[in-house]
Scaffold this motif. Structure first.
Motif, mmCIF file in Angstrom:
data_model
loop_
_atom_site.group_PDB
_atom_site.id
_atom_site.type_symbol
_atom_site.label_atom_id
_atom_site.label_comp_id
_atom_site.label_asym_id
_atom_site.label_seq_id
_atom_site.Cartn_x
_atom_site.Cartn_y
_atom_site.Cartn_z
ATOM 1 N N MET A 1 -83.529 -58.207 -15.382
ATOM 2 C CA MET A 1 -84.497 -58.468 -14.310
ATOM 3 C C MET A 1 -84.416 -59.938 -13.878
ATOM 4 S SD MET A 1 -88.354 -57.066 -14.253
ATOM 5 C CE MET A 1 -89.229 -58.144 -15.355
ATOM 6 N N LEU A 2 -84.533 -60.177 -12.558
ATOM 7 C CA LEU A 2 -84.551 -61.566 -12.078
ATOM 8 C C LEU A 2 -85.974 -61.921 -11.649
ATOM 9 C CD1 LEU A 2 -81.914 -63.107 -9.655
ATOM 10 C CD2 LEU A 2 -84.258 -63.895 -9.753
ATOM 11 N N VAL A 3 -86.523 -62.972 -12.233
ATOM 12 C CA VAL A 3 -87.887 -63.362 -11.857
ATOM 13 C C VAL A 3 -87.905 -64.764 -11.256
ATOM 14 C CG1 VAL A 3 -89.154 -61.918 -13.499
ATOM 15 C CG2 VAL A 3 -88.381 -64.141 -14.231
ATOM 16 N N VAL A 4 -88.715 -64.912 -10.197
ATOM 17 C CA VAL A 4 -88.970 -66.243 -9.633
ATOM 18 C C VAL A 4 -90.388 -66.606 -10.015
ATOM 19 C CG1 VAL A 4 -89.232 -67.586 -7.503
ATOM 20 C CG2 VAL A 4 -87.364 -65.933 -7.696
ATOM 21 N N LYS A 5 -90.541 -67.752 -10.652
ATOM 22 C CA LYS A 5 -91.861 -68.196 -11.102
ATOM 23 C C LYS A 5 -92.140 -69.553 -10.487
ATOM 24 C CE LYS A 5 -92.541 -67.132 -15.709
ATOM 25 N NZ LYS A 5 -93.023 -65.754 -15.815
ATOM 26 N N LYS A 6 -93.224 -69.628 -9.707
ATOM 27 C CA LYS A 6 -93.569 -70.906 -9.065
ATOM 28 C C LYS A 6 -94.823 -71.491 -9.711
ATOM 29 C CE LYS A 6 -96.071 -73.386 -6.005
ATOM 30 N NZ LYS A 6 -97.517 -73.458 -5.720
ATOM 31 N N PHE A 7 -94.771 -72.784 -10.012
ATOM 32 C CA PHE A 7 -95.929 -73.453 -10.610
ATOM 33 C C PHE A 7 -96.371 -74.600 -9.719
ATOM 34 C CE2 PHE A 7 -93.676 -71.307 -13.939
ATOM 35 C CZ PHE A 7 -94.679 -70.769 -14.731
ATOM 36 N N GLY A 8 -97.660 -74.619 -9.405
ATOM 37 C CA GLY A 8 -98.213 -75.651 -8.520
ATOM 38 C C GLY A 8 -98.478 -76.953 -9.256
ATOM 39 N N GLY A 9 -98.937 -77.938 -8.495
ATOM 40 C CA GLY A 9 -99.105 -79.304 -9.002
ATOM 41 C C GLY A 9 -99.964 -79.409 -10.255
ATOM 42 N N SER A 10 -101.101 -78.690 -10.285
ATOM 43 C CA SER A 10 -101.983 -78.847 -11.441
ATOM 44 C C SER A 10 -101.350 -78.207 -12.686
ATOM 45 C CB SER A 10 -103.345 -78.230 -11.162
ATOM 46 O OG SER A 10 -103.174 -76.912 -10.712
ATOM 47 N N SER A 11 -100.454 -77.235 -12.485
ATOM 48 C CA SER A 11 -99.812 -76.566 -13.621
ATOM 49 C C SER A 11 -98.750 -77.432 -14.297
ATOM 50 C CB SER A 11 -99.164 -75.253 -13.157
ATOM 51 O OG SER A 11 -100.127 -74.416 -12.574
ATOM 52 N N VAL A 12 -98.336 -78.509 -13.609
ATOM 53 C CA VAL A 12 -97.322 -79.405 -14.210
ATOM 54 C C VAL A 12 -97.828 -80.857 -14.192
ATOM 55 C CG1 VAL A 12 -95.325 -77.946 -13.684
ATOM 56 C CG2 VAL A 12 -96.088 -79.580 -11.962
ATOM 57 N N ALA A 13 -99.169 -81.000 -14.233
ATOM 58 C CA ALA A 13 -99.779 -82.321 -14.008
ATOM 59 C C ALA A 13 -99.493 -83.341 -15.116
ATOM 60 C CB ALA A 13 -101.279 -82.168 -13.824
ATOM 61 N N ASN A 14 -99.225 -82.890 -16.331
ATOM 62 C CA ASN A 14 -98.974 -83.849 -17.429
ATOM 63 C C ASN A 14 -98.012 -83.223 -18.444
ATOM 64 O OD1 ASN A 14 -100.510 -82.029 -19.027
ATOM 65 N ND2 ASN A 14 -102.400 -83.025 -18.326
ATOM 66 N N LYS A 15 -97.730 -83.986 -19.499
ATOM 67 C CA LYS A 15 -96.747 -83.552 -20.495
ATOM 68 C C LYS A 15 -97.117 -82.202 -21.124
ATOM 69 C CE LYS A 15 -95.028 -85.095 -24.993
ATOM 70 N NZ LYS A 15 -95.058 -86.195 -25.979
ATOM 71 N N GLU A 16 -98.382 -82.084 -21.488
ATOM 72 C CA GLU A 16 -98.836 -80.849 -22.141
ATOM 73 C C GLU A 16 -98.639 -79.634 -21.216
ATOM 74 O OE1 GLU A 16 -103.038 -80.972 -22.663
ATOM 75 O OE2 GLU A 16 -103.025 -78.886 -23.374
ATOM 76 N N ARG A 17 -98.990 -79.822 -19.954
ATOM 77 C CA ARG A 17 -98.846 -78.724 -18.978
ATOM 78 C C ARG A 17 -97.369 -78.404 -18.733
ATOM 79 N NH1 ARG A 17 -103.768 -78.379 -15.476
ATOM 80 N NH2 ARG A 17 -105.362 -78.339 -17.089
ATOM 81 N N ILE A 18 -96.535 -79.437 -18.725
ATOM 82 C CA ILE A 18 -95.098 -79.202 -18.509
ATOM 83 C C ILE A 18 -94.547 -78.352 -19.663
ATOM 84 C CG2 ILE A 18 -92.822 -80.336 -18.511
ATOM 85 C CD1 ILE A 18 -94.030 -82.495 -16.720
ATOM 86 N N TYR A 19 -94.934 -78.696 -20.879
ATOM 87 C CA TYR A 19 -94.469 -77.908 -22.027
ATOM 88 C C TYR A 19 -95.038 -76.486 -21.995
ATOM 89 C CZ TYR A 19 -91.518 -81.165 -24.468
ATOM 90 O OH TYR A 19 -90.458 -81.975 -24.808
ATOM 91 N N ASN A 20 -96.278 -76.361 -21.520
ATOM 92 C CA ASN A 20 -96.882 -75.032 -21.388
ATOM 93 C C ASN A 20 -96.043 -74.154 -20.440
ATOM 94 O OD1 ASN A 20 -98.983 -72.918 -21.211
ATOM 95 N ND2 ASN A 20 -99.370 -73.780 -19.178
ATOM 96 N N VAL A 21 -95.671 -74.743 -19.294
ATOM 97 C CA VAL A 21 -94.858 -74.005 -18.318
ATOM 98 C C VAL A 21 -93.473 -73.707 -18.911
ATOM 99 C CG1 VAL A 21 -93.670 -74.200 -16.085
ATOM 100 C CG2 VAL A 21 -96.079 -74.853 -16.279
ATOM 101 N N ALA A 22 -92.886 -74.705 -19.563
ATOM 102 C CA ALA A 22 -91.552 -74.515 -20.153
ATOM 103 C C ALA A 22 -91.585 -73.322 -21.113
ATOM 104 C CB ALA A 22 -91.119 -75.789 -20.878
ATOM 105 N N ASN A 23 -92.619 -73.280 -21.950
ATOM 106 C CA ASN A 23 -92.713 -72.184 -22.927
ATOM 107 C C ASN A 23 -92.879 -70.827 -22.256
ATOM 108 O OD1 ASN A 23 -92.384 -73.225 -25.595
ATOM 109 N ND2 ASN A 23 -94.256 -74.415 -25.244
#
Ligand code: ADP
Ligand code: ASP
Ligand code: MG
Length: 403
Positions: A1-23
Protein backbone atom coordinates in the motif's frame (compact mmCIF):
# COMPACT_ATOMS: atom_id res chain seq x y z
CA UNK A 1 0.00 0.00 0.00
CA UNK A 2 1.20 3.55 -0.75
CA UNK A 3 0.26 6.17 1.84
CA UNK A 4 0.68 9.94 1.76
CA UNK A 5 0.79 11.46 5.22
CA UNK A 6 0.77 15.23 5.66
CA UNK A 7 1.65 16.91 8.95
CA UNK A 8 0.91 20.58 9.63
CA UNK A 9 3.02 23.14 11.45
CA UNK A 10 1.88 22.38 14.99
CA UNK A 11 2.53 18.65 14.43
CA UNK A 12 6.24 19.33 13.79
CA UNK A 13 6.62 22.39 16.05
CA UNK A 14 9.49 21.04 18.19
CA UNK A 15 11.87 18.11 18.67
CA UNK A 16 9.38 16.00 20.59
CA UNK A 17 6.69 16.48 17.93
CA UNK A 18 9.16 15.71 15.14
CA UNK A 19 10.05 12.41 16.79
CA UNK A 20 6.34 11.70 17.34
CA UNK A 21 5.70 12.14 13.60
CA UNK A 22 8.82 10.13 12.69
CA UNK A 23 7.60 7.23 14.83
CA UNK A 24 4.09 7.31 13.32
CA UNK A 25 5.52 7.21 9.81
CA UNK A 26 7.97 4.44 10.70
CA UNK A 27 5.09 2.34 12.03
CA UNK A 28 3.48 2.49 8.57
CA UNK A 29 6.82 1.80 6.89
CA UNK A 30 7.51 -1.24 9.08
CA UNK A 31 4.08 -2.61 8.23
CA UNK A 32 5.44 -2.89 4.69
CA UNK A 33 3.89 0.23 3.16
CA UNK A 34 5.46 2.78 0.86
CA UNK A 35 5.37 6.02 2.84
CA UNK A 36 5.42 9.54 1.40
CA UNK A 37 5.39 12.30 4.02
CA UNK A 38 4.50 15.94 3.32
CA UNK A 39 5.45 18.55 5.89
CA UNK A 40 4.62 22.19 6.63
CA UNK A 41 6.98 24.63 8.28
CA UNK A 42 7.54 24.17 12.02
CA UNK A 43 5.06 26.01 14.28
CA UNK A 44 4.78 29.68 13.40
CA UNK A 45 7.84 29.71 11.11
CA UNK A 46 5.96 30.94 8.03
CA UNK A 47 4.48 33.88 9.97
CA UNK A 48 7.90 34.73 11.37
CA UNK A 49 9.47 34.69 7.91
CA UNK A 50 6.73 36.96 6.56
CA UNK A 51 7.32 39.33 9.50
CA UNK A 52 11.03 39.45 8.62
CA UNK A 53 10.15 40.40 5.05
CA UNK A 54 7.71 43.08 6.20
CA UNK A 55 10.39 44.50 8.47
CA UNK A 56 12.61 45.07 5.45
CA UNK A 57 9.90 46.26 3.09
CA UNK A 58 6.20 47.13 3.44
CA UNK A 59 5.55 45.61 0.01
CA UNK A 60 8.20 42.97 -0.71
CA UNK A 61 8.40 41.64 -4.28
CA UNK A 62 6.28 38.47 -4.35
CA UNK A 63 8.99 36.43 -6.02
CA UNK A 64 11.38 37.17 -3.18
CA UNK A 65 8.69 36.52 -0.59
CA UNK A 66 8.19 33.01 -2.00
CA UNK A 67 11.95 32.43 -2.07
CA UNK A 68 11.98 33.33 1.62
CA UNK A 69 8.93 31.47 2.97
CA UNK A 70 9.74 28.27 1.07
CA UNK A 71 12.68 27.92 3.45
CA UNK A 72 10.35 26.96 6.31
CA UNK A 73 9.28 23.66 4.77
CA UNK A 74 12.87 22.77 3.93
CA UNK A 75 13.84 23.02 7.59
CA UNK A 76 11.07 20.57 8.53
CA UNK A 77 11.87 17.91 5.94
CA UNK A 78 15.59 17.84 6.63
CA UNK A 79 15.13 17.62 10.41
CA UNK A 80 12.50 14.88 9.95
CA UNK A 81 14.89 12.76 7.88
CA UNK A 82 17.59 13.23 10.51
CA UNK A 83 15.15 11.99 13.17
CA UNK A 84 14.22 8.99 11.02
CA UNK A 85 17.90 8.18 10.45
CA UNK A 86 18.45 8.41 14.20
CA UNK A 87 15.63 5.85 14.59
CA UNK A 88 17.39 3.57 12.13
CA UNK A 89 15.12 4.00 9.11
CA UNK A 90 16.38 5.27 5.73
CA UNK A 91 14.64 8.46 4.67
CA UNK A 92 15.29 11.12 2.05
CA UNK A 93 14.06 14.71 1.97
CA UNK A 94 13.09 16.31 -1.32
CA UNK A 95 12.07 19.89 -2.06
CA UNK A 96 9.71 20.99 -4.84
CA UNK A 97 12.59 21.52 -7.25
CA UNK A 98 14.03 18.06 -6.67
CA UNK A 99 10.68 16.28 -7.13
CA UNK A 100 9.80 18.39 -9.40
CA UNK A 101 6.46 19.99 -8.56
CA UNK A 102 5.54 22.29 -11.41
CA UNK A 103 3.31 25.32 -10.86
CA UNK A 104 2.14 28.48 -12.55
CA UNK A 105 4.17 31.65 -11.91
CA UNK A 106 1.55 33.30 -9.67
CA UNK A 107 3.87 34.00 -6.76
CA UNK A 108 2.28 33.54 -3.30
CA UNK A 109 -0.72 31.87 -4.93
CA UNK A 110 0.66 29.47 -7.54
CA UNK A 111 -1.33 26.53 -8.89
CA UNK A 112 0.16 23.07 -9.30
CA UNK A 113 0.22 22.07 -12.95
CA UNK A 114 2.02 18.69 -12.84
CA UNK A 115 4.21 16.54 -10.63
CA UNK A 116 7.07 14.30 -11.77
CA UNK A 117 6.85 11.05 -9.86
CA UNK A 118 10.02 9.29 -11.12
CA UNK A 119 12.38 10.39 -8.37
CA UNK A 120 9.83 9.60 -5.65
CA UNK A 121 9.19 6.15 -7.14
CA UNK A 122 12.91 5.42 -7.30
CA UNK A 123 13.41 6.38 -3.64
CA UNK A 124 10.39 4.31 -2.58
CA UNK A 125 11.71 1.35 -4.56
CA UNK A 126 14.97 1.72 -2.61
CA UNK A 127 12.76 1.29 0.52
CA UNK A 128 13.17 4.81 1.80
CA UNK A 129 10.58 7.01 3.45
CA UNK A 130 10.27 10.03 1.15
CA UNK A 131 9.75 13.32 2.99
CA UNK A 132 8.61 16.18 0.75
CA UNK A 133 8.22 19.92 1.33
CA UNK A 134 4.60 21.06 1.27
CA UNK A 135 3.50 24.49 0.05
CA UNK A 136 6.35 25.07 -2.43
CA UNK A 137 6.54 24.63 -6.17
CA UNK A 138 8.69 25.59 -9.10
CA UNK A 139 7.56 27.44 -12.22
CA UNK A 140 8.69 26.81 -15.79
CA UNK A 141 11.60 29.25 -15.39
CA UNK A 142 12.79 27.39 -12.25
CA UNK A 143 11.61 30.12 -9.90
CA UNK A 144 10.46 29.03 -6.46
CA UNK A 145 6.73 29.57 -5.93
CA UNK A 146 4.28 28.88 -3.10
CA UNK A 147 0.70 27.67 -3.23
CA UNK A 148 -0.83 30.18 -0.78
CA UNK A 149 -1.21 29.99 2.99
CA UNK A 150 -2.21 26.52 4.13
CA UNK A 151 -1.12 25.12 0.77
CA UNK A 152 0.68 22.03 2.10
CA UNK A 153 -2.65 20.20 2.17
CA UNK A 154 -2.86 20.72 -1.58
CA UNK A 155 0.68 19.40 -2.07
CA UNK A 156 -0.31 16.23 -0.21
CA UNK A 157 -3.53 15.60 -2.13
CA UNK A 158 -1.82 16.35 -5.45
CA UNK A 159 0.95 13.87 -4.61
CA UNK A 160 -1.64 11.27 -3.61
CA UNK A 161 -3.31 11.76 -7.00
CA UNK A 162 -0.05 11.69 -8.97
CA UNK A 163 1.22 8.57 -7.18
CA UNK A 164 -2.23 6.92 -7.15
CA UNK A 165 -1.83 6.50 -3.40
CA UNK A 166 -4.14 4.19 -1.49
CA UNK A 167 -4.56 6.72 1.33
CA UNK A 168 -4.12 10.44 1.88
CA UNK A 169 -4.05 11.41 5.53
CA UNK A 170 -3.92 15.01 6.70
CA UNK A 171 -2.70 15.16 10.29
CA UNK A 172 -3.35 18.31 12.29
CA UNK A 173 -3.97 19.58 15.82
CA UNK A 174 -7.69 18.71 15.95
CA UNK A 175 -9.38 15.29 15.66
CA UNK A 176 -10.98 16.00 12.29
CA UNK A 177 -13.45 18.33 10.62
CA UNK A 178 -15.95 19.77 13.08
CA UNK A 179 -19.30 21.49 12.59
CA UNK A 180 -17.44 24.74 13.42
CA UNK A 181 -13.94 25.69 14.52
CA UNK A 182 -13.75 23.94 17.91
CA UNK A 183 -11.55 26.74 19.23
CA UNK A 184 -14.39 29.22 18.72
CA UNK A 185 -17.41 26.96 19.27
CA UNK A 186 -16.61 24.58 22.13
CA UNK A 187 -19.68 22.35 21.48
CA UNK A 188 -18.82 21.80 17.84
CA UNK A 189 -19.23 18.17 16.83
CA UNK A 190 -16.75 16.07 14.91
CA UNK A 191 -18.07 14.79 11.60
CA UNK A 192 -17.31 11.17 10.64
CA UNK A 193 -17.76 11.98 6.97
CA UNK A 194 -18.33 15.02 4.77
CA UNK A 195 -18.77 15.40 1.00
CA UNK A 196 -16.17 17.15 -1.16
CA UNK A 197 -18.75 19.79 -2.09
CA UNK A 198 -19.61 20.71 1.47
CA UNK A 199 -15.97 20.63 2.58
CA UNK A 200 -15.01 22.81 -0.37
CA UNK A 201 -17.64 25.39 0.62
CA UNK A 202 -16.59 25.30 4.28
CA UNK A 203 -12.90 25.63 3.42
CA UNK A 204 -13.57 28.46 0.97
CA UNK A 205 -15.77 30.25 3.52
CA UNK A 206 -13.07 30.26 6.18
CA UNK A 207 -12.78 26.80 7.81
CA UNK A 208 -8.97 26.73 7.79
CA UNK A 209 -8.70 23.03 8.64
CA UNK A 210 -8.15 22.20 4.94
CA UNK A 211 -6.81 24.34 2.09
CA UNK A 212 -9.76 24.71 -0.26
CA UNK A 213 -7.74 23.75 -3.34
CA UNK A 214 -6.81 20.44 -1.71
CA UNK A 215 -10.51 19.58 -1.57
CA UNK A 216 -11.01 20.67 -5.18
CA UNK A 217 -8.08 18.45 -6.15
CA UNK A 218 -9.43 15.54 -4.08
CA UNK A 219 -12.79 15.77 -5.85
CA UNK A 220 -11.23 16.07 -9.30
CA UNK A 221 -8.99 13.03 -8.92
CA UNK A 222 -11.15 10.99 -6.53
CA UNK A 223 -8.64 11.09 -3.67
CA UNK A 224 -10.33 10.27 -0.37
CA UNK A 225 -8.92 12.60 2.26
CA UNK A 226 -8.82 11.68 5.93
CA UNK A 227 -8.35 14.52 8.42
CA UNK A 228 -7.10 13.38 11.83
CA UNK A 229 -4.95 14.32 14.79
CA UNK A 230 -1.20 13.75 14.98
CA UNK A 231 -1.48 13.60 18.77
CA UNK A 232 -3.91 10.68 19.16
CA UNK A 233 -5.20 7.72 17.17
CA UNK A 234 -8.88 8.76 16.95
CA UNK A 235 -10.68 7.97 13.69
CA UNK A 236 -10.84 11.42 12.07
CA UNK A 237 -13.11 12.67 9.26
CA UNK A 238 -13.31 11.21 5.76
CA UNK A 239 -13.83 13.69 2.92
CA UNK A 240 -15.39 11.92 -0.08
CA UNK A 241 -17.98 12.10 -2.86
CA UNK A 242 -21.00 10.79 -0.97
CA UNK A 243 -21.32 10.97 2.77
CA UNK A 244 -24.06 10.04 5.19
CA UNK A 245 -24.99 13.14 7.10
CA UNK A 246 -27.41 11.62 9.63
CA UNK A 247 -30.40 13.92 9.17
CA UNK A 248 -28.29 17.04 9.51
CA UNK A 249 -29.40 19.90 7.29
CA UNK A 250 -26.30 21.88 8.10
CA UNK A 251 -22.82 20.38 8.01
CA UNK A 252 -21.01 23.37 9.38
CA UNK A 253 -20.62 27.03 10.23
CA UNK A 254 -17.59 29.05 9.12
CA UNK A 255 -16.31 32.58 9.48
CA UNK A 256 -14.03 34.59 7.23
CA UNK A 257 -12.48 37.80 8.49
CA UNK A 258 -10.82 38.65 5.18
CA UNK A 259 -13.61 40.56 3.39
CA UNK A 260 -14.00 44.34 3.38
CA UNK A 261 -17.09 46.16 2.11
CA UNK A 262 -17.03 48.97 -0.41
CA UNK A 263 -20.22 51.02 -0.97
CA UNK A 264 -20.59 53.22 -4.04
CA UNK A 265 -23.32 55.72 -3.31
CA UNK A 266 -25.30 57.86 -5.75
CA UNK A 267 -24.51 56.13 -9.02
CA UNK A 268 -26.66 56.98 -12.03
CA UNK A 269 -29.59 54.57 -12.35
CA UNK A 270 -29.07 53.62 -15.98
CA UNK A 271 -27.81 50.66 -18.06
CA UNK A 272 -24.08 49.92 -18.07
CA UNK A 273 -23.22 51.36 -14.67
CA UNK A 274 -22.67 48.00 -12.93
CA UNK A 275 -20.85 46.68 -15.99
CA UNK A 276 -18.38 49.57 -16.01
CA UNK A 277 -17.74 49.42 -12.28
CA UNK A 278 -17.04 45.68 -12.14
CA UNK A 279 -15.22 45.66 -15.45
CA UNK A 280 -12.68 48.18 -14.14
CA UNK A 281 -12.09 45.93 -11.13
CA UNK A 282 -11.91 42.75 -13.20
CA UNK A 283 -9.35 44.36 -15.51
CA UNK A 284 -7.11 44.72 -12.47
CA UNK A 285 -7.65 41.13 -11.35
CA UNK A 286 -9.72 42.18 -8.33
CA UNK A 287 -12.21 39.52 -7.29
CA UNK A 288 -15.58 40.65 -6.02
CA UNK A 289 -17.70 38.46 -3.75
CA UNK A 290 -21.11 39.56 -2.40
CA UNK A 291 -22.85 42.28 -4.46
CA UNK A 292 -25.87 44.29 -3.35
CA UNK A 293 -27.69 46.92 -5.41
CA UNK A 294 -30.30 49.24 -3.95
CA UNK A 295 -33.59 50.09 -5.63
CA UNK A 296 -33.29 53.19 -7.84
CA UNK A 297 -34.44 56.45 -6.26
CA UNK A 298 -34.49 59.91 -7.91
CA UNK A 299 -32.44 58.59 -10.83
CA UNK A 300 -29.66 57.25 -8.61
CA UNK A 301 -28.78 53.94 -6.99
CA UNK A 302 -26.11 52.49 -4.66
CA UNK A 303 -23.98 49.39 -5.21
CA UNK A 304 -22.10 47.70 -2.37
CA UNK A 305 -19.74 44.76 -2.72
CA UNK A 306 -17.03 42.92 -0.85
CA UNK A 307 -13.40 42.31 -1.82
CA UNK A 308 -10.55 40.73 0.15
CA UNK A 309 -9.09 43.29 2.53
CA UNK A 310 -5.66 43.08 0.91
CA UNK A 311 -7.24 44.24 -2.37
CA UNK A 312 -9.18 47.19 -0.93
CA UNK A 313 -6.57 49.89 -1.54
CA UNK A 314 -6.04 48.74 -5.11
CA UNK A 315 -9.82 48.65 -5.70
CA UNK A 316 -10.22 52.19 -4.34
CA UNK A 317 -7.36 53.47 -6.50
CA UNK A 318 -8.89 51.89 -9.62
CA UNK A 319 -12.29 53.42 -8.84
CA UNK A 320 -10.83 56.84 -8.07
CA UNK A 321 -9.21 56.81 -11.53
CA UNK A 322 -12.62 56.62 -13.20
CA UNK A 323 -14.53 58.82 -10.78
CA UNK A 324 -14.91 61.69 -13.26
CA UNK A 325 -15.62 59.60 -16.33
CA UNK A 326 -17.35 56.21 -16.25
CA UNK A 327 -17.93 56.04 -12.50
CA UNK A 328 -19.77 59.19 -11.54
CA UNK A 329 -21.07 58.89 -7.98
CA UNK A 330 -21.57 60.93 -4.80
CA UNK A 331 -19.44 58.94 -2.43
CA UNK A 332 -17.31 55.80 -2.01
CA UNK A 333 -17.37 54.34 1.47
CA UNK A 334 -15.20 51.54 2.93
CA UNK A 335 -15.75 49.29 5.92
CA UNK A 336 -12.78 47.08 6.76
CA UNK A 337 -14.15 45.73 10.03
CA UNK A 338 -16.56 43.20 8.63
CA UNK A 339 -16.67 39.40 8.64
CA UNK A 340 -18.59 36.87 6.60
CA UNK A 341 -20.34 34.14 8.57
CA UNK A 342 -21.78 31.21 6.63
CA UNK A 343 -23.76 28.05 7.12
CA UNK A 344 -23.12 25.17 4.72
CA UNK A 345 -25.20 22.07 4.09
CA UNK A 346 -26.41 20.02 1.16
CA UNK A 347 -29.68 19.47 3.07
CA UNK A 348 -30.63 23.11 2.51
CA UNK A 349 -31.82 22.44 -1.01
CA UNK A 350 -34.73 20.37 0.27
CA UNK A 351 -35.45 22.15 3.55
CA UNK A 352 -37.33 25.44 3.76
CA UNK A 353 -36.63 28.00 6.43
CA UNK A 354 -32.88 27.62 6.82
CA UNK A 355 -32.25 31.31 6.11
CA UNK A 356 -34.99 32.40 8.52
CA UNK A 357 -33.51 30.20 11.24
CA UNK A 358 -30.05 31.67 10.70
CA UNK A 359 -31.36 35.23 10.78
CA UNK A 360 -33.36 34.46 13.92
CA UNK A 361 -30.19 33.25 15.64
CA UNK A 362 -28.47 36.53 14.75
CA UNK A 363 -31.49 38.57 15.83
CA UNK A 364 -31.60 36.81 19.21
CA UNK A 365 -27.91 37.62 19.67
CA UNK A 366 -28.56 41.27 18.74
CA UNK A 367 -26.30 41.10 15.67
CA UNK A 368 -27.11 43.26 12.67
CA UNK A 369 -26.83 41.85 9.13
CA UNK A 370 -25.16 44.10 6.55
CA UNK A 371 -25.35 41.92 3.45
CA UNK A 372 -26.71 38.49 2.54
CA UNK A 373 -25.79 36.03 -0.17
CA UNK A 374 -27.05 32.53 -0.84
CA UNK A 375 -26.37 29.54 -3.06
CA UNK A 376 -27.83 26.04 -3.18
CA UNK A 377 -25.76 24.79 -0.28
CA UNK A 378 -24.76 27.88 1.68
CA UNK A 379 -26.05 31.12 3.21
CA UNK A 380 -23.59 33.87 4.06
CA UNK A 381 -24.09 37.11 5.94
CA UNK A 382 -21.79 40.05 6.39
CA UNK A 383 -21.63 41.40 9.94
CA UNK A 384 -19.37 43.58 12.10
CA UNK A 385 -16.14 41.67 12.68
CA UNK A 386 -16.28 42.06 16.45
CA UNK A 387 -19.38 39.83 16.57
CA UNK A 388 -17.89 37.06 14.46
CA UNK A 389 -17.30 34.48 17.22
CA UNK A 390 -20.57 35.30 18.96
CA UNK A 391 -22.46 34.90 15.67
CA UNK A 392 -20.84 31.54 14.99
CA UNK A 393 -21.85 30.27 18.41
CA UNK A 394 -25.41 31.58 18.10
CA UNK A 395 -25.91 30.03 14.66
CA UNK A 396 -24.28 26.78 15.70
CA UNK A 397 -26.52 26.55 18.79
CA UNK A 398 -29.61 27.05 16.68
CA UNK A 399 -28.83 24.46 14.02
CA UNK A 400 -26.60 21.85 15.55
CA UNK A 401 -26.60 21.90 19.31
CA UNK A 402 -30.40 21.87 19.51
CA UNK A 403 -30.64 18.97 17.03
P1 ADP B 1 -2.07 22.66 10.23
O1 ADP B 1 -0.92 23.50 10.66
O2 ADP B 1 -2.05 21.27 10.76
O3 ADP B 1 -2.30 22.71 8.74
P2 ADP B 1 -4.26 24.54 10.56
O4 ADP B 1 -4.10 25.55 11.64
O5 ADP B 1 -4.04 24.95 9.17
O6 ADP B 1 -3.34 23.29 10.95
O7 ADP B 1 -5.73 23.87 10.64
C1 ADP B 1 -6.21 23.33 11.85
C2 ADP B 1 -7.06 24.35 12.58
O8 ADP B 1 -8.22 24.64 11.80
C3 ADP B 1 -7.63 23.89 13.89
O9 ADP B 1 -6.72 24.10 14.94
C4 ADP B 1 -8.91 24.70 14.04
O10 ADP B 1 -8.76 25.77 14.94
C5 ADP B 1 -9.16 25.27 12.64
N1 ADP B 1 -10.52 25.01 12.14
C6 ADP B 1 -11.31 25.94 11.53
N2 ADP B 1 -12.48 25.42 11.19
C7 ADP B 1 -12.47 24.12 11.56
C8 ADP B 1 -13.42 23.05 11.47
N3 ADP B 1 -14.62 23.21 10.90
N4 ADP B 1 -13.07 21.84 11.96
C9 ADP B 1 -11.85 21.66 12.52
N5 ADP B 1 -10.92 22.63 12.65
C10 ADP B 1 -11.21 23.86 12.18
N1 ASP C 1 3.64 26.77 6.04
C1 ASP C 1 2.61 27.27 5.16
C2 ASP C 1 1.67 28.21 5.92
O1 ASP C 1 1.87 28.44 7.11
C3 ASP C 1 1.85 26.18 4.46
C4 ASP C 1 0.99 25.30 5.33
O2 ASP C 1 1.08 25.35 6.55
O3 ASP C 1 0.22 24.52 4.76
O4 ASP C 1 0.78 28.75 5.33
MG1 MG D 1 -3.25 24.05 7.45
Amino acid sequence: MLVVKKFGGSSVANKERIYNVANRCIEDYKAGNDVVVVLSAMGKTTNELIAKAKDISAKPPKRELDMLVAVGEQISVSLMCMAMAELGVPAVSLNAFQVAMHTTSDYTNARLTSIDSERIRAELDARKIVVITGFQGVDKYNNVTTLGRGGSDTTAVALAAALRADKCEIYTDVDGVYTADPRIVPDAKKLDEITYDEMLELATLGAGVLHNRSVEMGKKYGVQIVVRSSLNTNEGTVVKENAKMEKMIISGVACDKKPARIAVIGLQDQPGVAFKLFNHLANHGINVDIILQSIGRDGTKDISFTVDEDKVDEALAVMENHRNTSLICDKIDVDRNVAKVSVVGAGMVTNAGVAAKMFEALYSAGINIKMISTSEIKISVLIDQEYCDQAMRAIHDKFIKSN
